[in-house]
Design a protein around this motif. Structure first.
Motif, short mmCIF file in Angstrom:
data_model
loop_
_atom_site.label_atom_id
_atom_site.label_comp_id
_atom_site.label_asym_id
_atom_site.label_seq_id
_atom_site.Cartn_x
_atom_site.Cartn_y
_atom_site.Cartn_z
N HIS A 112 4.56 -3.85 8.68
CA HIS A 112 4.93 -2.74 7.81
C HIS A 112 6.24 -3.12 7.12
O HIS A 112 7.01 -3.93 7.65
CB HIS A 112 5.11 -1.47 8.65
CG HIS A 112 5.16 -0.20 7.86
ND1 HIS A 112 6.33 0.26 7.30
CD2 HIS A 112 4.20 0.70 7.53
CE1 HIS A 112 6.09 1.39 6.66
NE2 HIS A 112 4.81 1.68 6.78
N SER A 144 0.84 -1.20 0.00
CA SER A 144 0.00 0.00 0.00
C SER A 144 0.88 1.25 0.00
O SER A 144 2.05 1.20 0.39
CB SER A 144 -0.90 0.00 1.24
OG SER A 144 -0.15 0.35 2.40
N LYS A 156 -2.64 3.55 -5.93
CA LYS A 156 -3.42 2.44 -5.38
C LYS A 156 -2.53 1.46 -4.62
O LYS A 156 -2.79 1.13 -3.47
CB LYS A 156 -4.15 1.72 -6.51
CG LYS A 156 -5.20 0.73 -6.03
CD LYS A 156 -6.00 0.20 -7.22
CE LYS A 156 -7.10 -0.74 -6.74
NZ LYS A 156 -7.90 -1.27 -7.90
N TYR A 157 -1.46 0.97 -5.29
CA TYR A 157 -0.51 0.08 -4.61
C TYR A 157 0.77 -0.03 -5.43
O TYR A 157 0.79 0.23 -6.64
CB TYR A 157 -1.10 -1.32 -4.37
CG TYR A 157 -1.70 -2.00 -5.58
CD1 TYR A 157 -0.87 -2.58 -6.56
CD2 TYR A 157 -3.07 -2.06 -5.77
CE1 TYR A 157 -1.40 -3.20 -7.66
CE2 TYR A 157 -3.62 -2.68 -6.89
CZ TYR A 157 -2.78 -3.24 -7.82
OH TYR A 157 -3.31 -3.86 -8.93
N GLN A 173 2.03 -0.83 4.04
CA GLN A 173 1.54 -2.12 4.54
C GLN A 173 1.55 -3.16 3.41
O GLN A 173 1.24 -2.84 2.26
CB GLN A 173 0.11 -1.98 5.08
CG GLN A 173 -0.01 -1.16 6.35
CD GLN A 173 0.65 -1.81 7.53
OE1 GLN A 173 1.34 -1.16 8.30
NE2 GLN A 173 0.44 -3.11 7.71
N TRP A 174 1.91 -4.40 3.76
CA TRP A 174 1.85 -5.47 2.78
C TRP A 174 0.38 -5.82 2.52
O TRP A 174 -0.37 -6.13 3.44
CB TRP A 174 2.58 -6.71 3.29
CG TRP A 174 4.03 -6.48 3.61
CD1 TRP A 174 4.60 -6.33 4.84
CD2 TRP A 174 5.11 -6.38 2.67
NE1 TRP A 174 5.95 -6.13 4.73
CE2 TRP A 174 6.30 -6.15 3.41
CE3 TRP A 174 5.18 -6.44 1.28
CZ2 TRP A 174 7.53 -5.99 2.80
CZ3 TRP A 174 6.41 -6.28 0.69
CH2 TRP A 174 7.58 -6.07 1.43
N LEU A 175 -0.06 -5.75 1.27
CA LEU A 175 -1.43 -6.08 0.90
C LEU A 175 -1.55 -7.53 0.42
O LEU A 175 -2.55 -8.19 0.66
CB LEU A 175 -1.92 -5.15 -0.21
CG LEU A 175 -1.91 -3.65 0.12
CD1 LEU A 175 -2.33 -2.85 -1.11
CD2 LEU A 175 -2.85 -3.35 1.29
#
Length: 604
Positions: A295, A268, A354-355, A272-274
């Motif tokens: 994180h 993200s 978005k990512y 943060q890992w999505l």
């Protein structure tokens, strides 16, 4: 009720101007009109509105048909004539039961005084055609079907080519027939609030087109059997192709993401890992659920956390499409993983980040091999330079030996050939003197060879702190994993010595101190320099496993000697270190006790 009623209301509003929902008590529940979809009853019409007939008036006028619709499930039709203050207006009102929601719909269409039922039917079809949808009208009893001109344009058929329900069904794509029949049966059996299905329909040119088919029953027999079924076909072919392309793209991305041989992750904008794949989980020694709760900073090597901030800024500003950088991560067991990280950024339709898509390649082995190759090259360079010097020295020494030994050897030869010319005892005296001279020359040559040994190797100003820092970078993975500390106490900060020799010596001593550290406690390595009796002394002391000097005193610096099992040691390092030190006239000794550590002292 909204999710159930709204699709049907949308169809009805393409037929009539107004739709009114009525309760079993004949109360108006809600009212919709074509211009503003779904408005509340108390906000739409007032009893004193002289330009528009009120919904209550309509319900009262249709009271008998509404009762029949609720009790017998039969639809009906009636007309109302209304004076708007200028002239008479006529309305056609269709009463449609809707048992699924226990309501009745009143569909109102304003007509001219001269218009009758057929004119209303025509206006419905015109309204639907204007909406861009193709209208179909099925006479269930007769088994016939008719279509609007718009429908014919959509599929290329004339009005005479498809006239029966079977003609229509034959054009449905074979794999979609079951879904269409199932949807119609459920609706006609009042199991669903409306008929809605997506199917592929065959055009006249032989191609298939995706359509959204929607319909309602508008007439029934007294026993409730449906007699008339009308609806619309909406062209959704482009949307379905786009959905299919999107599905393929998603599957392609999903497969390349999940089954890639490298680590893959979605991150993200906040860090943060999505999403992560199995390779990244194995690489970091964390499970997927654990990583998704972390994180990116939590697993990044501290010195590397912010090394790509400028590149991230360029991605956010769309100055670059992607970037690659070497970055280190820390595993659960505190091992450092060197990686090649490639990052790109995906924006949404509003151009908001978005990512990040991250590709993580483990290059730890590559880095270790590069460091080993660098060290081997250094050792090779040192050996090559030393060997070259020794060859030159041996050539010079050969000349000296030939010159200095020529005289004594010639005298001995002369005595052996002419011994009769000497008086008794005189020959022995000569031989003794020649032997003394020969021994003296040999001692001189031996001393000369020791003095000349490696004197031609270039010496450098070696800053000990810089060399130790460079070695620490090469061993940073082990240092971090073991949480080791290296302390410097340098009374003599700079030493005149061949740099490649000194780097090799310190690397072997420091790497051994790390390798043979205790599993419990924090490894500590102390490096000191000082002057002792006019010579420089270098000490490397650790608090590791130590060596049993009583048992191994004479083997410490010999080739292929191993003192601790299970540490992937070949017993070569200390042998090379001693050889390098002594090659330049120095010496090395060791002090050690088991479980107390070792100290190696080098004197230059």
């Amino acid at each position: 009720m909204k999710s159930v009623v709204d699709p049907t209301v949308q169809i009805l509003l393409q037929i009539g101007e107004r739709v009114i929902s009525v309760s079993p008590e004949h109360h108006v529940i809600e009212e919709w009109n074509r211009n503003s979809f779904k408005e509340k009853t108390d906000n739409i019409l007032k009893d004193n509105d002289e330009t528009f007939i009120s919904s209550r008036y309509i319900v009262n006028h249709c009271s008998s048909s509404v009762s029949t619709a609720f009790t017998k499930g039969l639809s009906g039709y009636t007309e109302i004539t209304f004076f708007d203050g200028i002239g008479l207006l006529e309305y056609g009102i269709r009463v449609l039961p809707y048992p699924t929601a226990n309501i009745v719909f009143l569909v109102v269409e304003r007509t001219k005084a001269v218009e009758g039922f057929q004119q209303i039917e025509d206006k419905w079809k015109l309204a639907l055609d204007a909406s861009g949808d193709g209208v179909w009208d099925i006479d269930i009893v007769a088994g016939t079907i008719i279509f609007s001109e718009k429908w014919q344009e959509m599929f290329g058929y004339s009005s005479s080519e498809i006239t029966t329900i079977q003609d229509w069904a034959d054009k449905i794509f074979p794999e979609d027939i079951t879904a269409a029949e199932k949807s119609i049966k459920k609706y006609l059996a009042s199991e669903t609030p409306n008929y809605t299905v997506e199917v592929r329909y065959k055009c006249k040119n032989g191609s298939y087109k995706w359509i959204l088919s929607r319909g309602i029953v508008i007439a029934r027999q007294e026993d409730g059997t449906p007699t008339r079924f009308i609806g619309v076909h909406t062209d959704i072919h482009k949307r379905k192709l786009e959905e299919d392309e999107l599905r393929v793209n998603k599957e392609t991305f999903s497969n390349s993401f999940n089954y890639s041989g490298t680590g893959k992750a979605l991150l993200s904008p906040g860090g943060q890992w999505l999403e992560v794949n199995d390779v990244l989980c194995r690489m970091t020694e964390y499970s997927k659920d654990e990583l998704l709760n972390l994180h990116y900073r939590d697993i990044t090597y501290p010195d590397d956390i912010d090394i790509d901030l400028a590149l991230i800024g360029q991605l956010l500003n769309k100055e670059i499409p992607a970037y690659s950088i070497e970055k280190r991560y820390v595993t659960r067991s505190r091992k450092i993983v060197a990686t090649l990280l490639t990052v790109t950024l995906v924006f949404d339709n509003a151009d908001i980040p978005k990512y990040f898509i991250c590709d993580v390649v483990d290059i730890t082995s590559h880095k270790e091999l590069s460091n080993q190759l660098l060290r081997k090259n250094m050792e090779l360079e040192t050996t090559s330079e030393s060997l070259g010097n020794k060859i030159k020295q041996l050539e010079n020494l050969n000349h000296i030996v030939a010159h200095n030994l020529r005289g004594p050897v010639s005298n001995i030869k002369f005595l052996s050939e002419e011994s009769e010319v000497f008086k008794e005892g005189e020959a022995l005296k000569w031989i003794s003197e020649c032997s003394d001279k020969l021994i003296s020359e040999l001692d001189f040559l031996l001393e000369l060879s020791q003095i000349k040994l490696n004197t031609e190797i270039t010496k450098d100003d070696c800053v000990i702190g810089e060399i130790v820092n460079g070695i620490s970078l090469q061993l940073q993975g082990t240092i971090y994993e073991k949480n080791a500390k290296i302390f410097l106490d340098l009374a003599v900060p700079t030493i005149q010595y061949p740099r490649i020799y000194l780097e090799s010596i310190l690397y072997n001593l420091i790497s051994n101190a790390l390798k043979y550290s205790k599993k419990e406690g924090q490894p500590a390595i102390t490096i000191t320099t000082c002057m002792s009796k006019g010579k420089i002394s270098l000490s490397v002391r650790d608090n590791g496993l130590g060596i049993d000097m009583v048992k191994h005193k004479d083997q410490v610096f010999k080739l292929n000697q191993v003192f601790h099992e299970g540490y992937d040691s070949k017993g070569v390092g200390l042998f090379i270190t001693k050889t390098q030190i002594e090659a330049l006239g120095g010496n090395i000794l060791v002090k050690s006790k088991p479980d107390e550590g070792s100290e190696f002292i080098v004197t230059f």
